[in-house]
Design an enzyme around this catalytic site. Structure first.
Site, PDB file in Angstrom:
ATOM      1  N   GLU A 300      12.430   3.141  -8.323  1.00  0.00           N
ATOM      2  CA  GLU A 300      11.589   4.319  -8.583  1.00  0.00           C
ATOM      3  C   GLU A 300      12.381   5.614  -8.724  1.00  0.00           C
ATOM      4  O   GLU A 300      11.949   6.657  -8.231  1.00  0.00           O
ATOM      5  CB  GLU A 300      10.568   4.477  -7.451  1.00  0.00           C
TER       6      GLU A 300
HETATM    7  C1  ACM Z   1       9.382  -0.428  -3.933  1.00  0.00           C
HETATM    8  O1  ACM Z   1       8.274  -0.866  -3.587  1.00  0.00           O
HETATM    9  N1  ACM Z   1       9.497   0.798  -4.374  1.00  0.00           N
HETATM   10  C2  ACM Z   1      10.575  -1.249  -3.853  1.00  0.00           C
END
Ligand code: ACM
Length: 498
Positions: A300
């Site tokens: 992310e």
């Molecule tokens: C995640 O759930 N951002 C690895």
């Protein structure tokens, strides 16, 4: 059900003999395994297992597969033979699960079990960054993992909301970067001695700690301590929508972040000081981590330009590899063409992949490395397991009931990823809504047992035990042992709890 073992063993056979009675029974053999068995059986039955009328023998006999064991019980004796200390320890967990109450008191039915793990890596993850969890809670989580034959504990040690491990080279990380948790709850951090203690506590239960320092995103807390290392928060529409939905303030430079938005922070990719920092952090971490893996995060990084992200992942994984450790990264890092060879990917997309997440995961395999599978719509333990509970989130197709957590097969998730490409399975527990051990238990149990079965047991179709109908009966039978261990499991619908 009287021979109800979770995760399902490779084979278990009823033997034509009377049950083994615990009353008057004593323990002989390996002292560590005996202590582990007493820790499980004494709270359940009240028996100290110190009689001399018949014996439970716990022994190690090298030669079998790593972590394997054989258990033979009849009216005269119980013998658990591990191929190594870990195998014996897993056999002890099985034996404790076989103990049940009958008209003859506490007994073990006459059975023969032969058992070995399907996958080498069987993990659980605890996020100690969104909410800090003290040492005693992590110990309790390790004990719970051991019951289900997990052998890795991934600690998500850093995130936007807090940096949870003291490092001598960068003391400000914890001095100013660890004060709070999500919702303005208290923060905290582990000293190096706390961390070493947890590593040793886990090792005594045959569990390897996998520490994660999440980079280059999820790094707002770094900026509180060392502003020169991070960019200003990127306030995309997605971030502002999350802030609006969940409350709190938008992320701001120099202000501790206690909300739930993700993907706004980034280390400064083009600044050499960043790589000095990465080398210091992983170097110090490697020095107190005996296990082979260091997790670099990589998920992310929505506030980082894709080319910058790829360049960062290549350098960070190389730094870890140069320390003699094996890097692990979330699957997004598969987009980095020059990732260090041998870097293991951790897939957190869905059981049926979306948005090209499978392609990013497959890139690790193409690079000659393997994958850890953490399909979020099956075994993200932080997804709500009942709609009316304040605990948990729903973004990964939640509510996630225990049947969905159970009914998936690792080799069927990503096209082109076969048994040998899979290092193992890991169930993460993110803690945005999770404050206490009771919260952890309520979200993790019983779904954590479904993840254990995907990690340890034969493939779906390869054993008659690998069905939902079998699992629901076997998991229900864990209730007395779990209760005796103080585990406040969720009494999920669909499970015939006693
Ligand atoms: C995640 O759930 N951002 C690895």
């Amino acid at each position: 059900m009287t021979a109800a073992v979770v995760p399902a063993p490779s084979t278990i056979r009823q033997v034509d003999a009377a049950p083994f009675r615990l009353e008057g029974a004593g323990l002989v053999g390996d002292a560590d395994a005996a202590a582990a068995l007493r820790g499980l059986v004494t709270p359940l039955t009240g028996s100290a297992l110190d009689g001399d009328e018949r014996t439970i023998e716990l022994r190690i006999e090298p030669g079998g597969a790593p972590e394997s064991y054989v258990l033979a019980a009849d009216e005269a004796s119980v013998v658990v033979t591990g191929a190594d200390a870990a195998g014996l320890f897993h056999g002890v967990q099985t034996l404790a699960q076989l103990v049940h109450e009958s008209a003859d008191g506490w007994v073990v039915d006459a059975v023969e079990v032969e058992d070995a793990p399907r996958f080498r890596y069987r993990g659980v993850m605890l996020d100690v960054a969104r909410h800090f969890h003290p040492v005693a809670t992590v110990e309790a989580f390790i004990d719970r993992a051991a019951l289900l034959k997990f052998n890795h504990l991934h600690l998500h040690l850093t995130d936007d909301q807090g940096w949870r491990l003291h490092l001598d080279a960068h003391p400000e990380l914890t001095r100013v970067g660890s004060d709070t948790s999500v919702g303005g709850d208290p923060g905290g951090f582990y000293t190096k001695d706390d961390y070493r203690h947890l590593v040793a506590y886990a090792a005594a239960r045959h569990i390897t700690v996998v520490p994660e320092i999440d980079m280059p995103g999820h790094t707002h807390a770094v900026g509180l301590a060392y502003p020169q290392l991070v960019e200003a928060p990127v306030l995309s529409d997605h971030i502002l929508e999350t802030v609006a939905a969940f409350g709190g303030d938008a992320p701001a430079v120099g202000v501790a972040y206690d909300g739930m938005a993700v993907g706004f922070s980034s280390l400064r990719i083009g600044d050499e000081r960043t790589y000095d920092f990465v080398a210091d952090v992983f170097g110090e971490l490697a020095g107190m981590t005996p296990g082979p893996y260091l997790h670099v995060g990589g998920d992310e990084a929505l506030g980082t330009d894709p080319a910058d992200f790829a360049a960062f992942i290549a350098r960070a994984t190389e730094i870890i590899a140069d320390l003699g450790k094996t890097p692990i990264a979330w699957h997004e890092a598969g987009a980095a063409a020059d990732i260090a060879s041998g870097t293991i990917g951790q897939y957190w997309g869905y059981v049926t992949p979306t948005d090209g997440m499978d392609a990013k995961a497959l890139a690790f395999v193409r690079n000659g490395a393997s994958l850890i599978l953490s399909p979020a719509d099956a075994i993200y333990l932080d997804m709500k397991q009942s709609a009316d509970s304040p605990l948990g989130l729903t973004w990964a197709r939640g509510v996630t009931d225990v049947r969905r957590a159970y009914e998936w097969e690792p080799t069927e998730v990503i096209d082109g990823v076969a048994e040998d490409d899979i290092l193992g399975v890991e169930a993460p527990l993110w803690t945005e809504t999770v404050r206490t051990l009771a919260d952890i238990d309520e979200l993790a149990f019983p779904r954590i047992a479904a993840a254990a079965e995907a990690a340890w047991s034969p493939a779906v179709g390869a054993s008659e035990l690998r069905t939902w109908e079998s699992f629901r009966e076997r998991v229900a039978a864990q209730a007395p042992l779990w209760s005796a261990q103080g585990i406040g499991f969720h009494r999920s619908e669909g499970i015939p709890w006693p």
